[in-house]
Design a protein around this motif. Structure first.
Motif, short mmCIF file in Angstrom:
data_model
loop_
_atom_site.label_atom_id
_atom_site.label_comp_id
_atom_site.label_asym_id
_atom_site.label_seq_id
_atom_site.Cartn_x
_atom_site.Cartn_y
_atom_site.Cartn_z
N THR A 275 -51.57 -0.49 3.93
CA THR A 275 -52.83 -0.42 4.70
C THR A 275 -53.74 -1.58 4.38
OG1 THR A 275 -52.69 2.01 4.71
CG2 THR A 275 -54.83 1.02 5.22
N CYS B 53 -55.07 -4.65 6.85
CA CYS B 53 -56.49 -5.01 7.00
C CYS B 53 -56.70 -6.50 6.80
CB CYS B 53 -57.34 -4.21 6.02
SG CYS B 53 -57.49 -2.45 6.42
N ALA C 47 -58.53 1.51 0.90
CA ALA C 47 -57.12 1.22 0.67
C ALA C 47 -56.91 0.24 -0.47
CB ALA C 47 -56.49 0.66 1.96
#
Length: 393
Positions: free
Chosen positions: A286, A290, A315
């Motif tokens: 994750t 990002c 995350a």
């Protein structure tokens, strides 16, 4: 205090003390906008963070090589360390304001934090081994919130003098250390004095369940502290594109970093269901996504961009307690404190390399959001490391 009540309050007290102690970590970053114009030193942004990291590396190496966390009562080590870190944090306030004294103060603060962060993890490993993933989630979440706390102080009271902020953070750290010492007992020390053997360094490279966890942690560290250090710069770059609706840099920095506490806690509960290794891998994926999408999302409206930053913050931090759990679980019991401290030391050395590389690129090319792709190898390599073994651990 009755034993049953003591057992119930033990984890909250450790968490509170960890939060209080680690609030010293980014205190220098929170006051940087106040002191940088006085010092006229553009390189201070990178070095004020790296000074803490370098001090922490030196401290963790010394604590590990002398086996301090395994040779002395754990809560006493924590208390003495947090007292010295708090004193170092404010020592420069009583000297002429110079970049050198500020950086030395930050380095000494980091040095003594070696007896706070890893020692807090050892306390959790000593007392909560059956539910260690959950306990580490709360503990590292407290570290994340403590790291963000100076940004909150500055964001809520922009007129707060930097001296007062530094004194307040040091007072909080001392209070947390005293509370821990009074409430949480140390586990009995081994009858035979523990010494950290240099031969144990071989365990870091030998094939074992320990090595993937360690390598995954190193990949995570390549990303995390550089994101935290340059988060205000990123938000400032976003604001230049959205002059009509700028984000509050300090409050947005606080919320982004503090979201990591939610990631740590939820990840801790998730680890009880699917194992620490899988939680760490999913969160690494994750945070890597990002990073990958960051340049494309700079055009989002402020509320949506702040939400994206919160997801990233959750995350990027949320995998840390699960790596700590894996490392603590596989480390030899007789030298767990020293091994945790040594691995943490190497991890923070990686953060210094990452931060200084980013700082050099920013100085060369300006505050380009594309520079954050420098951090992508961390999550990528971390995912590869923890994917080598998918056992429920």
């Amino acid at each position: 205090m009755p034993d049953s009540l003591l057992g119930r309050v033990r984890l909250p007290v450790i968490v509170l003390a960890q939060f209080a102690g680690t609030s010293l970590w980014f205190a220098g970053n929170a006051i940087l906008p106040d002191i940088q114009p006085l010092l006229n030193n553009p390189a201070l942004n990178g070095w004020i963070t790296s000074a803490v990291q370098l001090g922490f590396i030196g401290g963790t190496l010394l604590y590990a090589l002398l086996a301090i966390p395994d040779r002395f009562p754990t809560t006493r080590v924590f208390l003495v360390s947090v007292l010295l870190a708090a004193a170092a944090n404010v020592g420069w306030l009583f000297l002429p304001l110079q970049a050198s004294t500020v950086l030395v103060s930050r380095a000494l603060t980091g040095f003594f934090l070696a007896g706070v962060y890893p020692v807090g993890m050892k306390l959790a490993a000593d007392w909560f081994r059956p539910v260690l993933g959950r306990a580490m989630g709360f503990l590292v979440g407290a570290l994340v919130l403590g790291t963000a706390f100076p940004h909150l102080l500055r964001g809520l009271g922009t007129s707060l003098p930097y001296r007062n902020l530094m004194l307040a953070v040091s007072g909080l750290a001392i209070g947390g250390g005293i509370l821990l010492y009074l409430v949480v007992p140390s586990k009995p020390l081994p009858t035979q004095r523990t010494r950290f053997q240099l031969d144990a360094l071989r365990t870091l490279v030998q094939p074992s369940a320990f090595r993937p966890a360690m390598l995954g942690y190193f990949g995570h560290m390549w990303e995390l502290y550089t994101v935290w250090a340059f988060l205000p710069l990123l938000i400032g770059s976003y604001n230049t594109l959205h002059l009509a609706e700028p984000l509050n840099v300090s409050l947005t920095s606080f919320l982004t970093i503090a979201a990591g506490m939610l990631g740590c806690v939820l990840g801790g509960y998730g680890a009880l269901q699917i194992g620490s290794r899988r939680v760490a891998r999913y969160l690494l994926i994750t945070s890597g996504l990002c990073l990958l999408l960051l340049p494309l999302l700079m055009g989002l409206p402020p509320l949506w961009f702040a939400l994206f930053l919160a997801i990233w913050g959750a995350a990027a931090s949320g995998d840390s307690p699960q790596f700590s759990t894996l490392v603590a679980s596989y480390a030899p019991a007789e030298s767990r404190g020293s091994t945790l401290t040594l691995v943490t030391s190497i991890g923070f050395l990686i953060t210094v390399i990452s931060i200084q590389t980013m700082a050099g690129l920013v100085a060369q090319f300006g505050a380009s959001v594309w520079l954050f792709w420098l951090l992508l190898p961390g999550p990528l390599l971390g995912v590869l490391a923890v994917s080598t073994n998918d056992e429920r651990s």
